[in-house]
Design a protein around this motif. Structure first.
Motif, PDB file in Angstrom:
ATOM      1  N   ARG A   5       0.800  -1.141   0.096  1.00  0.00           N
ATOM      2  CA  ARG A   5       0.011   0.090  -0.063  1.00  0.00           C
ATOM      3  C   ARG A   5       0.844   1.339   0.144  1.00  0.00           C
ATOM      4  N   ASP A   6       2.230   1.236   0.901  1.00  0.00           N
ATOM      5  CA  ASP A   6       2.870   2.203   0.868  1.00  0.00           C
ATOM      6  C   ASP A   6       3.626   2.635  -0.540  1.00  0.00           C
ATOM      7  N   LEU A   7       3.832   1.327  -1.190  1.00  0.00           N
ATOM      8  CA  LEU A   7       4.747   1.561  -2.672  1.00  0.00           C
ATOM      9  C   LEU A   7       3.597   2.267  -3.422  1.00  0.00           C
ATOM     10  N   LEU A   8       2.404   1.992  -3.488  1.00  0.00           N
ATOM     11  CA  LEU A   8       1.324   2.565  -4.353  1.00  0.00           C
ATOM     12  C   LEU A   8       1.030   3.823  -3.991  1.00  0.00           C
ATOM     13  N   THR A   9       1.437   4.524  -2.841  1.00  0.00           N
ATOM     14  CA  THR A   9       1.139   5.910  -2.292  1.00  0.00           C
ATOM     15  C   THR A   9       2.429   6.716  -2.604  1.00  0.00           C
ATOM     16  N   HIS A  10       3.547   6.364  -2.444  1.00  0.00           N
ATOM     17  CA  HIS A  10       4.460   7.386  -2.231  1.00  0.00           C
ATOM     18  C   HIS A  10       5.511   7.062  -3.536  1.00  0.00           C
ATOM     19  N   PRO A  11       5.956   8.103  -4.104  1.00  0.00           N
ATOM     20  CA  PRO A  11       6.958   8.081  -5.197  1.00  0.00           C
ATOM     21  C   PRO A  11       8.171   7.762  -4.814  1.00  0.00           C
ATOM     22  N   LEU A  12       8.866   8.134  -3.498  1.00  0.00           N
ATOM     23  CA  LEU A  12       9.756   8.024  -3.081  1.00  0.00           C
ATOM     24  C   LEU A  12       9.789   7.116  -1.787  1.00  0.00           C
ATOM     25  N   VAL A  13      10.359   6.050  -1.839  1.00  0.00           N
ATOM     26  CA  VAL A  13      10.297   5.045  -0.441  1.00  0.00           C
ATOM     27  C   VAL A  13      11.647   4.520  -0.161  1.00  0.00           C
ATOM     28  N   ILE A  14      11.932   4.603   1.052  1.00  0.00           N
ATOM     29  CA  ILE A  14      13.276   3.849   1.480  1.00  0.00           C
ATOM     30  C   ILE A  14      12.804   2.971   2.506  1.00  0.00           C
ATOM     31  N   ILE A  15      13.476   1.656   2.465  1.00  0.00           N
ATOM     32  CA  ILE A  15      13.129   0.563   3.254  1.00  0.00           C
ATOM     33  C   ILE A  15      14.502   0.162   4.075  1.00  0.00           C
ATOM     34  N   LEU A  16      14.494   0.401   5.586  1.00  0.00           N
ATOM     35  CA  LEU A  16      15.536  -0.217   6.133  1.00  0.00           C
ATOM     36  C   LEU A  16      14.871  -1.741   7.085  1.00  0.00           C
ATOM     37  N   LYS A  17      15.778  -2.851   6.719  1.00  0.00           N
ATOM     38  CA  LYS A  17      15.289  -4.032   6.688  1.00  0.00           C
ATOM     39  C   LYS A  17      16.022  -4.979   7.504  1.00  0.00           C
ATOM     40  N   ALA A  18      15.624  -6.056   7.952  1.00  0.00           N
ATOM     41  CA  ALA A  18      16.462  -7.258   8.437  1.00  0.00           C
ATOM     42  C   ALA A  18      16.771  -8.153   7.183  1.00  0.00           C
ATOM     43  N   ILE A 142      12.675   3.305  -5.208  1.00  0.00           N
ATOM     44  CA  ILE A 142      12.442   2.726  -3.989  1.00  0.00           C
ATOM     45  C   ILE A 142      14.003   2.232  -3.834  1.00  0.00           C
ATOM     46  N   ILE A 143      14.638   2.638  -2.539  1.00  0.00           N
ATOM     47  CA  ILE A 143      15.550   2.118  -2.071  1.00  0.00           C
ATOM     48  C   ILE A 143      15.490   1.384  -0.896  1.00  0.00           C
ATOM     49  N   LEU A 144      16.123   0.089  -0.722  1.00  0.00           N
ATOM     50  CA  LEU A 144      15.669  -0.697   0.309  1.00  0.00           C
ATOM     51  C   LEU A 144      17.242  -1.474   0.681  1.00  0.00           C
ATOM     52  N   SER A 145      17.372  -1.973   2.115  1.00  0.00           N
ATOM     53  CA  SER A 145      18.789  -2.359   2.148  1.00  0.00           C
ATOM     54  C   SER A 145      18.570  -2.906   3.676  1.00  0.00           C
ATOM     55  N   ALA A 146      19.409  -3.938   4.248  1.00  0.00           N
ATOM     56  CA  ALA A 146      19.759  -4.293   5.378  1.00  0.00           C
ATOM     57  C   ALA A 146      20.985  -3.321   5.902  1.00  0.00           C
ATOM     58  N   PRO A 147      21.173  -3.054   6.959  1.00  0.00           N
ATOM     59  CA  PRO A 147      22.348  -2.127   7.521  1.00  0.00           C
ATOM     60  C   PRO A 147      23.746  -2.735   7.187  1.00  0.00           C
ATOM     61  N   ASN A 148      24.605  -2.087   6.559  1.00  0.00           N
ATOM     62  CA  ASN A 148      26.037  -2.561   6.362  1.00  0.00           C
ATOM     63  C   ASN A 148      26.770  -1.798   7.712  1.00  0.00           C
ATOM     64  N   ARG A 149      27.130  -2.805   8.592  1.00  0.00           N
ATOM     65  CA  ARG A 149      27.729  -2.197   9.894  1.00  0.00           C
ATOM     66  C   ARG A 149      28.903  -1.478   9.853  1.00  0.00           C
ATOM     67  N   PHE A 171       9.581   8.202   1.993  1.00  0.00           N
ATOM     68  CA  PHE A 171       8.702   7.583   3.105  1.00  0.00           C
ATOM     69  C   PHE A 171       9.413   6.502   3.470  1.00  0.00           C
ATOM     70  N   PRO A 172       9.872   6.603   4.824  1.00  0.00           N
ATOM     71  CA  PRO A 172      10.675   5.599   5.459  1.00  0.00           C
ATOM     72  C   PRO A 172       9.838   4.339   5.885  1.00  0.00           C
ATOM     73  N   ILE A 173      10.488   3.143   5.662  1.00  0.00           N
ATOM     74  CA  ILE A 173       9.803   2.107   6.268  1.00  0.00           C
ATOM     75  C   ILE A 173      10.810   1.137   7.009  1.00  0.00           C
ATOM     76  N   PHE A 174      10.493   0.524   8.239  1.00  0.00           N
ATOM     77  CA  PHE A 174      11.429  -0.140   8.932  1.00  0.00           C
ATOM     78  C   PHE A 174      10.777  -1.595   8.998  1.00  0.00           C
ATOM     79  N   LEU A 175      11.770  -2.640   8.708  1.00  0.00           N
ATOM     80  CA  LEU A 175      11.148  -4.080   9.015  1.00  0.00           C
ATOM     81  C   LEU A 175      12.097  -4.599   9.812  1.00  0.00           C
ATOM     82  N   PRO A 176      11.657  -4.907  10.912  1.00  0.00           N
ATOM     83  CA  PRO A 176      12.636  -5.655  11.858  1.00  0.00           C
ATOM     84  C   PRO A 176      12.618  -7.179  11.622  1.00  0.00           C
TER      85      PRO A 176
END
Length: 226
Positions: A5-18, A142-149, A171-176
């Motif tokens: 739903r967020d992807l269909l709503t926002h033109p710029l999305v950044i996802i921080l994920k596990a 759309i930018i997504l990534s797990a964190p690079n320590r 639009f930020p999204i965090f996926l634990p």
């Protein structure tokens, strides 16, 4: 479902994920949806290396093969790095994140930067790609990534922190780690026995703070004492 739903709503999305939460599968499915059902879609997927780029495109191919025939747009060129749909003039191209990968994307309608915190030229690619998205016309990044320590001050982390603070338009999204229901606290405790503390923080973060901060195990000084 909420991410879609967020992807269909926002033109710029950044996802921080596990790690290993099937986020790349989800994004590949979204890319296929754009190319298979939208006239003139030009989807670019940028991955860390050539093998990773090919794998994401394989995800798209597999999902396309599972669609019922009446929903499956015909493929003309099923090449290693290209999936083209001639009847609707759409395509998906998967590329490795080389130094010049962001150049020549002027006609792209959707750009996906997968595992961006591990791209060797992430900032240079972003600088080349972002103005194209700014041109408008229903374009999306759309930018997504797990964190690079190992990269505390990376472009990905900078963009995510700015998005959280409302300092950019992403639009930020965090996926634990526990976005997958089977990953209970017991699962976390058992899994942590096989990893060093800093690996658990970067692979399976519980919070945004844990994902973005430098690992305590790598610090020269004890953070709590300071």
């Amino acid at each position: 479902k909420q991410v879609l739903r967020d992807l269909l709503t926002h033109p710029l999305v950044i996802i921080l994920k596990a790690r290993q939460i099937e986020a790349t599968w989800l994004i590949a499915g979204y890319a296929l949806h754009r190319a298979n059902f939208y006239q003139g879609a030009n989807v670019i997927i940028l991955s860390k290396g050539e093998a990773e780029a090919g794998e994401v495109l394989d995800y798209c191919r597999f999902m396309h093969s599972q669609l019922p025939l009446y929903l499956r747009a015909e493929i003309s060129r099923n090449q290693e790095s290209l999936l083209a749909f001639p009847a609707i003039n759409s395509k998906i191209r998967a590329l490795s994140a080389t130094e010049n990968a962001g150049i020549g994307f002027g006609g792209a309608t959707l750009v996906i930067l997968d595992e961006n915190d591990f791209h060797p030229f992430a900032e240079d690619n972003y600088i080349e790609i972002k103005p194209m998205i700014d041109a408008g016309g229903n374009r999306q990044l759309i930018i997504l990534s797990a964190p690079n320590r190992k990269k505390l001050g990376s472009n990905f982390k900078k963009l995510y922190n700015e998005a959280k603070a409302g300092e950019n338009q992403f639009f930020p999204i965090f996926l634990p780690y526990n976005v997958i229901p089977e990953r209970t606290e017991k699962w976390y405790e058992e899994t942590s026995k096989d990893y060093e503390p800093w690996d658990m923080e970067s692979r399976y973060p519980k919070t945004e703070d844990e994902a973005l901060r430098i690992s305590k195990a790598l610090c020269y000084f004890d953070e709590t004492t300071l």
